[in-house]
Enzyme design. Structure first.
Site, short mmCIF file in Angstrom:
data_model
loop_
_atom_site.label_atom_id
_atom_site.label_comp_id
_atom_site.label_asym_id
_atom_site.label_seq_id
_atom_site.Cartn_x
_atom_site.Cartn_y
_atom_site.Cartn_z
N HIS A 1 38.62 -8.00 7.88
CA HIS A 1 39.50 -7.39 8.88
C HIS A 1 38.94 -7.50 10.29
O HIS A 1 39.22 -6.66 11.14
CB HIS A 1 39.74 -5.91 8.52
CG HIS A 1 40.41 -5.72 7.20
ND1 HIS A 1 40.38 -4.52 6.51
CD2 HIS A 1 41.11 -6.57 6.41
CE1 HIS A 1 41.03 -4.65 5.37
NE2 HIS A 1 41.49 -5.87 5.28
N GLU B 1 46.34 -15.28 3.12
CA GLU B 1 44.97 -15.46 3.61
C GLU B 1 44.41 -16.74 3.00
O GLU B 1 44.52 -16.97 1.80
CB GLU B 1 44.11 -14.24 3.24
CG GLU B 1 44.67 -12.94 3.83
CD GLU B 1 43.93 -11.70 3.37
OE1 GLU B 1 42.88 -11.83 2.72
OE2 GLU B 1 44.42 -10.59 3.66
N GLU C 1 42.64 -11.79 -4.37
CA GLU C 1 42.00 -12.19 -3.12
C GLU C 1 40.47 -12.08 -3.18
O GLU C 1 39.86 -11.27 -2.47
CB GLU C 1 42.53 -11.36 -1.95
CG GLU C 1 42.55 -9.85 -2.18
CD GLU C 1 43.07 -9.08 -0.97
OE1 GLU C 1 42.51 -9.26 0.13
OE2 GLU C 1 44.05 -8.34 -1.14
#
Length: 401
Positions: free
Chosen positions: A231, A261, A357
């Site tokens: 982030h 992503e 992820e």
């Protein structure tokens, strides 16, 4: 002197909701079933995600409190006067505006609906200590109960309409990804590339959803050392040959965020980096194969841990392997009961939506330094899953610029 009421109704314009009214009727009916089972007379929902989930209205707080109050016979959004009639146009049920003329008119307005001496459901993970004290003072509840875990359970199980919207969001995220790929070149700044992806997504959302409200679609595009955290904010760093990149697109449609992503490299990738990248891609593919009904989040996590441990890479893992999608974002909402972590025993069911992820972070100065992350969104089906992310992952497509 002009009368200054504590609250009033200001309803004007046409109502436009993200979903059909029947969708919200079903959600509120589900909440009332929870209330009946737990002996709750009235629920005071205060979080952005729950107010949006049950009413359709995503508020903008700016220091003011908002609520959705549900009883056996009423469902009412409580909004501040600064928003005028916009909350009513965007909510299911009634809407009452409280005024700033007197401190705590917000709680007086809620009391007009709940009365005093009732059993009140509230969100312990959102209500501050101060507002909790005010709830007790103004509503004087017979007793109170944290309703947040039960509402989270309800949100974890998506309706067909929700899945359709999430699917559209994933497609918009892909549009942003392709725009970013086209913008990557030596000398471009992170911020330049990020803006290309954001602009492309906002235009796509407006094309697909002409009646929606548009806000808070964004991109995190990171390069070099800035890829070490998932982030990390965008900077003005200029891209160089051989840089590792992280592409992160986040379109928001009516309170629903999706994400894409990907790991990329500028023009070339060295052997050490390629080895780490390919291992993370392999873990990503293995993890996606595990997402099916009947598997628990902890069980899936343990298997991916073993996969990395066998390759002596587990020490580079930085967080869990995935999470639920729906009404959530970087500043509101979390369905913590549906995350791929060792301490989550939730069993996957048809209709849940979850990401895969995996991320490995190699420290600066070591071979293959940087953060590697792939991210797909998957809908759990009767027999397995459907991957609704279409932008390609891996070295073959993502050595660019």
């Amino acid at each position: 002197m002009t009368a200054r009421p504590q609250s009033y109704r200001f309803h004007q314009g046409d109502r436009i909701l993200p979903f059909a009214e029947s969708e919200y009727e079903a959600r509120v009916t589900g909440l009332r079933k929870i209330m009946a089972e737990k002996g709750v007379d009235a629920v005071v929902l205060t979080s952005m995600h729950n107010v949006a989930y049950y009413s359709g209205f995503l508020y903008c707080s700016f220091g003011r409190p908002y609520a959705y109050v549900v009883t056996a016979g009423q469902a009412v959004t409580i909004s501040a006067g600064i928003d005028a009639a916009q909350p009513w146009r965007r909510c299911y049920g009634d809407n009452i505006t409280y005024t700033d003329w007197q401190r705590d008119n917000y709680w007086r307005t809620i009391r007009d609906i709940t009365g005093t001496g009732a059993v009140i459901g509230y969100e312990a993970d959102h209500l501050t200590l101060l507002q909790s004290q005010k709830l007790d003072h103004f509503l004087a509840p017979k007793s109170s109960l944290d309703i947040a875990p039960a509402t989270m359970e309800q949100r974890m199980r998506k309706s067909a309409a929700e899945i359709e919207l999430i699917r559209a969001g994933a497609a918009v995220a892909d549009v942003g990804g392709f725009a970013i790929r086209e913008a990557i070149k030596v000398g471009a700044r992170e911020i330049d590339v990020a803006m290309a992806g954001r602009d492309a997504m906002e235009l796509e959302i407006a094309k697909r959803f002409p009646d929606a409200e548009y806000r808070d679609t964004w991109v995190w595009f990171q390069s070099g050392i800035n890829t070490d955290g998932a982030h990390n904010p965008v900077t003005a760093r200029a891209l160089e040959v051989g840089d590792i990149l992280s592409l992160n697109t986040f379109p928001m449609i009516s309170g629903y965020y999706t994400a894409l992503e990907r790991t990329l490299f500028v023009k070339e990738v060295d052997a050490a980096s390629l080895k780490i990248w390919e291992a993370n891609v392999a873990a990503h593919e293995y993890g996606m194969s595990l997402l099916k009904p009947g598997a628990s989040c902890a069980e899936i996590t343990a298997k991916i841990n073993d996969f990395f441990e066998e390759r002596q890479l587990l020490q580079y893992r930085t967080f869990g392997y995935g999470h639920s999608f729906g009404v959530l974002s970087h500043y509101y909402g979390r369905e913590a009961g549906l995350e791929l972590r060792e301490d989550i025993d939730t069993v996957l069911e048809e209709g849940m939506v979850i990401s895969m992820e995996p991320m490995l972070t190699i420290a600066e100065g070591q071979p293959g330094a940087g953060g590697y992350r792939e991210h797909d969104i998957l809908v759990i089906t009767k027999d397995g899953n459907e991957d609704i992310t279409k932008y390609p992952y891996g070295p073959e497509f993502n050595v660019v610029g």
